[in-house]
Design an enzyme around this catalytic site. Structure first.
Site, PDB file in Angstrom:
ATOM      1  N   ASP A   7      45.365  43.585  25.743  1.00  0.00           N
ATOM      2  CA  ASP A   7      45.359  43.001  27.135  1.00  0.00           C
ATOM      3  C   ASP A   7      44.729  41.802  27.037  1.00  0.00           C
ATOM      4  O   ASP A   7      44.219  41.258  25.656  1.00  0.00           O
ATOM      5  CB  ASP A   7      44.393  43.825  28.163  1.00  0.00           C
ATOM      6  CG  ASP A   7      44.682  43.414  29.667  1.00  0.00           C
ATOM      7  OD1 ASP A   7      45.295  42.296  29.838  1.00  0.00           O
ATOM      8  OD2 ASP A   7      43.698  43.855  30.392  1.00  0.00           O
ATOM      9  N   SER A   8      44.671  40.861  27.731  1.00  0.00           N
ATOM     10  CA  SER A   8      43.881  39.668  27.669  1.00  0.00           C
ATOM     11  C   SER A   8      42.498  39.797  27.744  1.00  0.00           C
ATOM     12  O   SER A   8      41.801  38.846  27.077  1.00  0.00           O
ATOM     13  CB  SER A   8      44.347  38.483  28.756  1.00  0.00           C
ATOM     14  OG  SER A   8      44.149  38.864  30.050  1.00  0.00           O
ATOM     15  N   GLY A  40      47.563  35.776  33.850  1.00  0.00           N
ATOM     16  CA  GLY A  40      48.760  35.641  34.895  1.00  0.00           C
ATOM     17  C   GLY A  40      49.160  34.666  35.228  1.00  0.00           C
ATOM     18  O   GLY A  40      50.562  34.396  35.494  1.00  0.00           O
ATOM     19  N   CYS A  70      47.821  46.272  30.250  1.00  0.00           N
ATOM     20  CA  CYS A  70      48.093  45.224  31.484  1.00  0.00           C
ATOM     21  C   CYS A  70      49.342  45.298  32.321  1.00  0.00           C
ATOM     22  O   CYS A  70      50.573  45.345  31.812  1.00  0.00           O
ATOM     23  CB  CYS A  70      47.914  43.966  30.942  1.00  0.00           C
ATOM     24  SG  CYS A  70      48.209  42.552  31.753  1.00  0.00           S
ATOM     25  N   ASN A  71      49.201  45.478  33.317  1.00  0.00           N
ATOM     26  CA  ASN A  71      50.571  45.528  34.327  1.00  0.00           C
ATOM     27  C   ASN A  71      51.567  44.152  34.005  1.00  0.00           C
ATOM     28  O   ASN A  71      52.738  44.253  34.032  1.00  0.00           O
ATOM     29  CB  ASN A  71      50.362  45.641  35.794  1.00  0.00           C
ATOM     30  CG  ASN A  71      49.358  46.857  36.149  1.00  0.00           C
ATOM     31  OD1 ASN A  71      48.367  46.939  36.035  1.00  0.00           O
ATOM     32  ND2 ASN A  71      50.269  47.993  36.294  1.00  0.00           N
ATOM     33  N   CYS A 177      46.683  46.827  39.233  1.00  0.00           N
ATOM     34  CA  CYS A 177      46.222  46.029  38.133  1.00  0.00           C
ATOM     35  C   CYS A 177      45.171  47.007  37.355  1.00  0.00           C
ATOM     36  O   CYS A 177      44.422  47.602  37.955  1.00  0.00           O
ATOM     37  CB  CYS A 177      45.451  44.671  38.696  1.00  0.00           C
ATOM     38  SG  CYS A 177      44.459  43.745  37.396  1.00  0.00           S
ATOM     39  N   THR A 178      45.055  46.950  35.996  1.00  0.00           N
ATOM     40  CA  THR A 178      44.323  47.786  35.361  1.00  0.00           C
ATOM     41  C   THR A 178      42.852  47.284  35.489  1.00  0.00           C
ATOM     42  O   THR A 178      41.988  48.310  35.534  1.00  0.00           O
ATOM     43  CB  THR A 178      44.554  47.745  33.807  1.00  0.00           C
ATOM     44  OG1 THR A 178      44.557  46.334  33.291  1.00  0.00           O
ATOM     45  CG2 THR A 178      45.923  48.155  33.480  1.00  0.00           C
ATOM     46  N   HIS A 179      42.327  46.415  35.729  1.00  0.00           N
ATOM     47  CA  HIS A 179      40.939  45.896  36.058  1.00  0.00           C
ATOM     48  C   HIS A 179      40.438  46.882  37.158  1.00  0.00           C
ATOM     49  O   HIS A 179      39.456  46.988  37.337  1.00  0.00           O
ATOM     50  CB  HIS A 179      41.039  44.334  36.403  1.00  0.00           C
ATOM     51  CG  HIS A 179      40.821  43.512  34.978  1.00  0.00           C
ATOM     52  ND1 HIS A 179      41.979  43.067  34.439  1.00  0.00           N
ATOM     53  CD2 HIS A 179      39.927  42.925  34.466  1.00  0.00           C
ATOM     54  CE1 HIS A 179      41.694  42.306  33.503  1.00  0.00           C
ATOM     55  NE2 HIS A 179      40.504  42.096  33.508  1.00  0.00           N
TER      56      HIS A 179
END
Length: 261
Positions: A7-8, A40, A70-71, A177-179
């Site tokens: 992921d970022s 994003g 990450c979506n 969103c994974t966050h």
């Protein structure tokens, strides 16, 4: 067994914790992109190039599978990553859990980033998996960024704003969103209406972790001895978990794991 996640930023923590719970004996490679985050706002081509570099850094460590935690990266980069890495390394994307959420009958709210909310991608998922179900798309301004930096005040403000946009009769919330999975109980507390049944929230972490194990022909072994190591890559460089990760339980359980030598 070695599982890589990318992921970022720290949005990959939810899936990482899910893998850790299913296979505490698995070695983990966490590949982040602090030099290029956030992904994003980037163009699809730029995002895909960043994601490919992060994926290749993880692939150099010889994982049995790679999870895109990450979506947004899944939407834009999954075909490219699969073309470059499969069949040697199975690549598992993260898709919002709209299908299981809609199976409950709704009404459903999908909390997602503003860029994803109303996008053709999300509209297609709703059409394919939630036809006939009342679905509200809720843009969560600044929530992913607030979670990424563990900014408590900003998290509260973003959740409060998104909750105000969520219809009162919603019974189910999809965390798009994974966050958001890192603050799931705070979201529940904000959206739960008095006198309504307990709100159901659907994330993707558990399903993604299980799918990764299936792709490599393995299964859960939560009772396994927790000997798995953790390697953290920061834009390709070995390093440590970002400090904000330790604000969340999902990050703290990794701190107790031995780093790879």
């Amino acid at each position: 067994m070695k599982i890589a996640l990318m992921d970022s930023g720290i949005g990959l923590l939810a899936a990482t914790a899910a893998v850790r719970r299913l296979r505490p004996d698995a070695d983990l490679v966490l590949s982040l992109d602090p030099d290029g985050m956030p992904w994003g706002p980037r163009t699809p081509q730029d995002l895909t190039e960043r994601a490919l570099a992060v994926a290749e850094a993880a692939a150099a460590h010889g994982p049995d599978a790679l999870i895109i935690g990450c979506n947004t990266a899944t939407v834009h980069a999954l075909p490219t990553l699969r073309a470059h890495l499969e069949p040697a390394i199975p690549v598992i994307g993260t898709v919002p859990a709209i299908k299981p959420a809609a199976a409950g009958g709704g009404p459903v709210a999908i909390w997602a980033t503003p860029a994803t909310t109303g996008s053709p991608y999300q509209k297609a998922l709703i059409r394919d998996f939630a036809d006939g179900v009342d679905v509200a798309e809720v843009p969560c301004w600044g929530l992913a960024e607030a979670v990424e930096h563990a900014d408590e005040a900003a998290i509260d403000a973003a959740i409060t704003a998104a909750a105000a946009l969520t219809p009162d009769d919603v019974t189910t919330v999809v965390l798009g969103c994974t966050h958001y999975e890192l603050v799931v109980e705070r979201i529940r507390a904000a959206v739960q209406r008095p006198g309504m049944p307990r709100l159901v929230l659907h994330g993707s972490a558990g399903a993604v972790a299980a799918q990764a194990l299936r792709r490599i022909g393995s299964g859960p072994a939560p009772e396994a001895t927790p000997l798995g190591t953790v390697t953290v890559l920061l834009s390709g460089r070995e390093g440590a978990l970002p400090t904000p990760a330790l604000a969340y339980e999902e990050g703290r359980i990794l701190q107790a794991v031995t780093p790879a030598p």
